[in-house]
Scaffold this motif. Structure first.
Motif, PDB file in Angstrom:
ATOM      1  N   ARG A  54       8.846   1.360  -6.183  1.00  0.00           N
ATOM      2  CA  ARG A  54       8.323   2.079  -7.355  1.00  0.00           C
ATOM      3  C   ARG A  54       9.306   1.998  -8.520  1.00  0.00           C
ATOM      4  O   ARG A  54       8.912   1.743  -9.668  1.00  0.00           O
TER       5      ARG A  54
ATOM      6  N   ASP B 114       0.865  -1.179   0.000  1.00  0.00           N
ATOM      7  CA  ASP B 114       0.000   0.000   0.000  1.00  0.00           C
ATOM      8  C   ASP B 114       0.899   1.225   0.000  1.00  0.00           C
ATOM      9  O   ASP B 114       1.414   1.647   1.036  1.00  0.00           O
ATOM     10  N   PHE B 115       1.103   1.800  -1.191  1.00  0.00           N
ATOM     11  CA  PHE B 115       2.016   2.940  -1.312  1.00  0.00           C
ATOM     12  C   PHE B 115       1.464   4.167  -0.595  1.00  0.00           C
ATOM     13  O   PHE B 115       2.239   4.976  -0.072  1.00  0.00           O
ATOM     14  N   ASP B 116       0.157   4.323  -0.573  1.00  0.00           N
ATOM     15  CA  ASP B 116      -0.431   5.492   0.089  1.00  0.00           C
ATOM     16  C   ASP B 116      -0.261   5.415   1.604  1.00  0.00           C
ATOM     17  O   ASP B 116       0.083   6.405   2.256  1.00  0.00           O
ATOM     18  N   ALA B 117      -0.511   4.237   2.161  1.00  0.00           N
ATOM     19  CA  ALA B 117      -0.391   4.077   3.616  1.00  0.00           C
ATOM     20  C   ALA B 117       1.041   3.835   4.058  1.00  0.00           C
ATOM     21  O   ALA B 117       1.364   3.970   5.244  1.00  0.00           O
ATOM     22  N   GLY B 118       1.917   3.472   3.108  1.00  0.00           N
ATOM     23  CA  GLY B 118       3.298   3.187   3.463  1.00  0.00           C
ATOM     24  C   GLY B 118       3.451   1.891   4.232  1.00  0.00           C
ATOM     25  O   GLY B 118       4.248   1.800   5.176  1.00  0.00           O
ATOM     26  N   THR B 119       2.694   0.854   3.824  1.00  0.00           N
ATOM     27  CA  THR B 119       2.737  -0.436   4.519  1.00  0.00           C
ATOM     28  C   THR B 119       2.777  -1.574   3.506  1.00  0.00           C
ATOM     29  O   THR B 119       2.494  -1.382   2.320  1.00  0.00           O
TER      30      THR B 119
ATOM     31  N   LEU C 280       9.908   2.178  -0.213  1.00  0.00           N
ATOM     32  CA  LEU C 280       8.789   2.427  -1.127  1.00  0.00           C
ATOM     33  C   LEU C 280       9.281   2.991  -2.445  1.00  0.00           C
ATOM     34  O   LEU C 280       8.794   2.625  -3.524  1.00  0.00           O
TER      35      LEU C 280
END
Length: 210
Positions: free
Chosen positions: A185, A141-146, A181
């Protein structure tokens, strides 16, 4: 029965090897009611004297204990003789983690490597090799950083398999450093997206030209 009780595929060949090489030759011809604590204790002592590791001897003891447990539940024996036999003690092995300078040197050596993101994930997040290898893009989950550990990779009978984590504690969501992260990417853009684009081009060519 082990195939049906949730035993992991990578574990079964090892069990079969222990049974065929160590248990069956020693006690395979004995009737269940003749498998006494003394017989089991002697077997474990012989395997220890033969140079097998404490871990292997404990596995042998565990297989006998579990098998007799099944026999006890089926009322084939009155008691589980292996329960009163102590397996050899495990020797504590001190494991040393990388210090800060060693970790920095490792990161420098990995820079630009095709699997840099995987190795850095193992180093910074603390996942086991099988957990890292089992990651899918949907797990990040790139948005949550998990990232979420949902499966692991194991080698069983000469091939790699995706299996569920061994315990519920292993199935977990953990925070991922921003550096990692960014590497995920970069890896996706460098390696995954070009493959998708090539597949799309190949599919279009097949559609146009047959």
């Amino acid at each position: 029965m082990k195939e049906r009780d949730g035993t992991r595929p990578s574990t079964l060949p090892g069990y079969r090897k222990l049974i065929e090489n160590h248990i069956r030759p020693a006690v395979g011809k004995l009737a269940l009611d003749k498998l006494t604590p003394t017989v089991i204790r002697r077997l474990l002592a012989e395997k220890t004297d033969a140079g097998l590791s404490a871990t292997t001897v404990r596995h042998i003891h565990g297989l006998i204990r579990n098998s007799l447990g099944d026999a006890e539940r089926e009322e084939l024996v009155h008691r589980n003789a292996a329960k009163s036999v102590r397996p050899p003690a495990m020797r504590q092995v001190e494991r040393r983690a990388l210090d800060v300078e060693e970790a920095k040197r490792l990161l420098d050596a990995l820079r630009g490597h095709r699997l840099e993101a995987l190795y850095v994930c193992a180093l910074t997040v603390g996942l086991r090799r099988g957990n890292c290898s089992g990651l899918a893009w949907a797990d990040i989950d790139f948005d949550a950083g998990t990232l979420t550990v949902r499966q692991t990779v194991q080698r069983a009978e000469g091939r790699l398999q995706l299996v569920a984590p061994k315990t519920e504690r292993s199935r977990r969501t953990v925070p991922v450093p921003a550096q990692n992260l960014a590497l995920f990417r970069a890896h996706r853009y460098a390696h995954v997206l070009p493959e998708i684009e090539r597949a799309a081009v190949d599919q279009a060519a097949k559609h146009l030209f047959g």
